[in-house]
Each structure stands twice: as structure tokens, then as C-alpha cells.
Design an enzyme around this catalytic site. Structure first.
Site: not given
Ligand code: NAI
Ligand code: PHE
Length: 350
Positions: A78, A147, A239, A262
Site C-alpha cells: 500500500k 474499482s 467510509a 478498510n
Molecule cells: P469515498 O471517499 O468515495 O467515499 C467515502 C464516503 O464516506 C464519502 O461520501 C464521505 O463523505 C463519507 N464519509 C466520510 N466520513 C464519514 C462519516 N464519519 N460518516 C459517514 N460518512 C462519511 O471512498 P470509497 O472509494 O467509496 O471507499 C470507501 C471505503 O472503502 C474506504 O475505507 C476505502 O478504503 C474502502 N475500499 C474502497 C475500495 C474501492 O474500490 N473504492 C476497495 C476496497 C476498500
Molecule cells: N483500494 C483498493 C483496495 O483497498 C486497492 C486496489 C484497487 C488495488 C484496484 C489494485 C487495484 O482493495
């Protein structure tokens, strides 16, 4: 910092100070036993370098377990780009190009994708100097894009296993599910849940997002301070991490926790605290693996879209197996998932 790294158990940490922006680039290579270390790049301000390194180390270890538990030929890594609080976004593109050059120097030891604070457009910039070690570029640049759709599909599939375990029936219809964070993953998940006739509640802190889901889609909005004690069948953290801890777990009013964020557990003992409260926990690094495996499969293993979806949906079977092991061995689901991952890691010569 010394004990942080020496107690970590990973392979290498690369730290570079970016003089033009005063940002720190940290690349944590946790394990290359199953393949090149792969994991997203998180870009945000941190209070200090120590916290940024700690986050990178913890997230990298999570990636090792994520790939190992699914049996996917990748190692865990990471990266964190810790930008100053007053970061000038006009400097973003050049910073990302310099970061790409660092990845290039590593010659394939680490491959990246997006994470919190980075997007497919950022991956395009990183790949200008970092190719071919960059996933999730935009389709215009030949990548598979965001993703989040695969991650959401994986979480949805995992919820079917959760429902089966709790109610002897995979159907989510009529179940009360609270999604915390309607961002990239959460908003797609919410749509899938609505199609499955679930009773969806959501929470967010972004005013536009709240307006959209509450006023346009008519969903029940739960203010951030009420999330933990809201009664529901499944609480889905989508979140940020660290939200399940010794203070929050006693307040939970859900039957299960199953979400994309995560590092949801602040410490391993929190898995036990959840079990003691009879809350079924879908380990985060299992249920959120869909994004990484779907995209890496599509971009570097020649999978078709259909194959990628099938593999992502197999998270349901993996979770089922984890729940069975946890039941029969009388251990937490987190421990059961770790045992499966560790046996895969031990089965490969170093
Ligand atoms: P993002 O940043 O697009 O969405 C996060 C959302 O949570 C935003 O709408 C934000 O306003 C909201 N938020 C922040 N603090 C908050 C709180 N205290 N209460 C309620 N809502 C809150 O992030 P994304 O990509 O949707 O990822 C979400 C989580 O999933 C992260 O922890 C990320 O590491 C994890 N993740 C994401 C992956 C992906 O493919 N995007 C893959 C694996 C894990
Ligand atoms: N944000 C992804 C995860 O936490 C990481 C990732 C996405 C890595 C796509 C490679 C390709 O799983």
C-alpha cells in the site's frame, strides 16, 4: 517509528520526501510471497509522518490477507502520499508523476491502484511515469477505470452470505441495512440493495450527498452521531476505518457488520468484542476484496468482464467458509479468515 516497523512483520518500507510539495511518499511492501505487492495509493493530509507510516503499514498488511484469503496470486502493499494540510492542488499532477517515477524505480516490486483520495484520472497521471505498474487508469488511457463497482458487487455478494448465516436465507428483501458513507462504493451498494428490496438507511457527512439520497431517493438519513446505536440487521461501514473499537462496539444495535471500509477494527480484540455481542462480522479485507481482484484480473490476467464478476461474487463462498470455520473452531470470523490466509501464505516457498 522503529518499533512500528520492527513489529510490523512486512518486508520493506520506502519513504521519500518530495521537496517541491513537502509531501511524504510512503510505499509499504508487506509481502511478495504470493506475487508482486499490490495495493492502492491513499492521498490525504496526516497529523505527522508517524501516523502516515502507521496507516500505510496496516493497510499493506490488510492487502496481503485480502489476496491470500481469496487465493489470488498477488502480494500485499500500500502507498500513502501524505500531503500538507495546505496542499496546493495545482501541484498535484507533477507530484503524481514524481510518485510514478518512484514506482518505476521499484521495477515491479509494487503495483498500485486508487484508494481514498485518488481516482482513475490520478492513475493516468501516475502511469505516465509509472507504467506498466498502475491499475484502474481511465478507459481512454486503456485501463478498466474505477474499482468501486467491483468492490460494491463483492460487498453485496458478501451480504448474501451474511444473511444466509443469520436467517438461513440469502434474500436481503425487507432487511434493514445501514450504509455509512454513500461515496464511490456506498452509492453503488445502495442502488444494488434498493434493487434487492432492502430497507436502506444511510449516513454521510457531505451535504450534497445527504441531499441527493434523502431528498431525491427518499432514503432514511441517519446523522453521523446516531449511526452506532441505530437498530438494523446489517451495519455496512463504507467510509473510513477504525470505527469498531472498545467504545463503539458496546453501543452497536445491529446483527452483523459487513462493509467496504478498510481496517474497521481498531485492534484484533475488537473481533472478540463483536462475537461476545453476538454480532456477525464479515472481515473487511475479505468482503471488500472485489475491487482489487476484479480489476487486477481484468487488466493483467486476461479475465473477461463476466469472469471478473464471477470471481468477485465468489466472495460469498469465501465468507461462507469463514463462517463455518469460525463456528466449528469456536473462534472469531477474523481469526478464521486469518488462518485461511496464513495457511495459503505458508504453502508457498519464500
Ligand atoms: P469515498 O471517499 O468515495 O467515499 C467515502 C464516503 O464516506 C464519502 O461520501 C464521505 O463523505 C463519507 N464519509 C466520510 N466520513 C464519514 C462519516 N464519519 N460518516 C459517514 N460518512 C462519511 O471512498 P470509497 O472509494 O467509496 O471507499 C470507501 C471505503 O472503502 C474506504 O475505507 C476505502 O478504503 C474502502 N475500499 C474502497 C475500495 C474501492 O474500490 N473504492 C476497495 C476496497 C476498500
Ligand atoms: N483500494 C483498493 C483496495 O483497498 C486497492 C486496489 C484497487 C488495488 C484496484 C489494485 C487495484 O482493495
Amino acid at each position: 517509528m522503529e518499533s512500528l516497523i520492527s513489529e510490523w512483520g512486512g518486508e520493506s518500507v520506502i519513504i521519500r520526501f518530495d521537496r517541491p510539495t513537502s509531501a511524504w511518499m510512503i510505499i509499504a511492501i508487506h509481502s511478495t510471497r504470493l506475487g508482486p505487492a499490490t495495493g492502492g495509493t491513499r492521498m490525504k493530509p496526516y497529523p505527522n509522518l508517524n501516523d502516515a507510516v502507521e496507516d500505510a503499514l496496516k493497510l499493506a498488511a490488510g492487502m496481503t490477507y485480502k489476496f491470500a484469503v481469496i487465493g489470488f496470486p498477488r502480494g500485499g502493499g500500500k502507498a500513502v502520499i501524505a500531503v500538507p494540510h495546505d496542499f496546493d492542488n495545482n501541484k498535484r499532477a507533477d507530484l503524481l508523476r514524481r510518485y510514478g517515477a518512484l514506482i518505476q524505480q521499484l521495477g515491479g516490486l509494487y503495483e498500485t491502484g486508487p484508494d481514498v483520495g485518488t481516482s482513475p484520472e490520478d492513475m493516468d497521471l501516475i502511469s505516465e511515469t509509472g507504467e506498466p505498474y498502475v491499475f484502474c487508469r481511465t478507459s481512454e488511457k486503456g485501463g478498466a477505470g474505477d474499482s468501486a463497482p467491483h468492490t460494491a458487487l463483492g460487498v453485496f455478494s458478501g451480504m448474501l452470505a451474511v444473511s444466509e448465516q443469520l436467517f438461513d436465507n440469502p434474500s436481503l428483501a425487507g432487511k434493514r441495512i445501514l450504509v455509512q458513507g454513500a461515496g464511490s462504493v456506498g452509492r453503488i451498494l445502495i442502488n444494488m440493495l434498493l434493487e434487492a428490496d432492502t430497507e436502506v438507511m444511510f449516513s454521510d457527512v457531505d451535504q450534497d450527498t445527504i441531499y441527493h439520497f434523502r431528498n431525491t431517493l427518499n432514503l432514511t438519513y441517519i446523522p453521523a452521531e446516531d449511526v452506532l446505536h441505530t437498530e438494523c440487521d446489517i451495519f455496512s461501514p463504507c467510509a473510513l476505518g477504525g470505527i469498531l473499537n472498545r467504545e463503539t462496539i458496546p453501543r452497536l444495535e445491529c446483527r452483523a457488520v459487513a462493509g467496504a471500509a478498510n481496517n474497521q477494527l481498531a485492534e484484533p480484540a475488537d473481533a472478540l468484542r463483536l462475537r461476545d455481542k453476538k454480532i456477525l462480522y464479515a472481515p473487511d479485507y475479505v468482503i471488500n476484496a472485489g475491487g482489487a481482484i476484479g480489476i487486477v484480473g481484468l487488466e493483467s490476467m486476461g479475465w473477461s468482464v463476466k469472469e471478473a464478476d464471477k470471481q468477485v461474487m465468489s466472495i460469498r463462498q469465501t465468507l461462507r467458509q469463514i463462517f463455518e470455520v469460525a463456528d466449528s473452531e469456536r473462534i472469531t470470523t477474523d481469526e478464521a479468515a486469518r488462518r485461511i490466509a496464513e495457511s495459503r501464505l505458508a504453502g508457498v516457498a519464500s
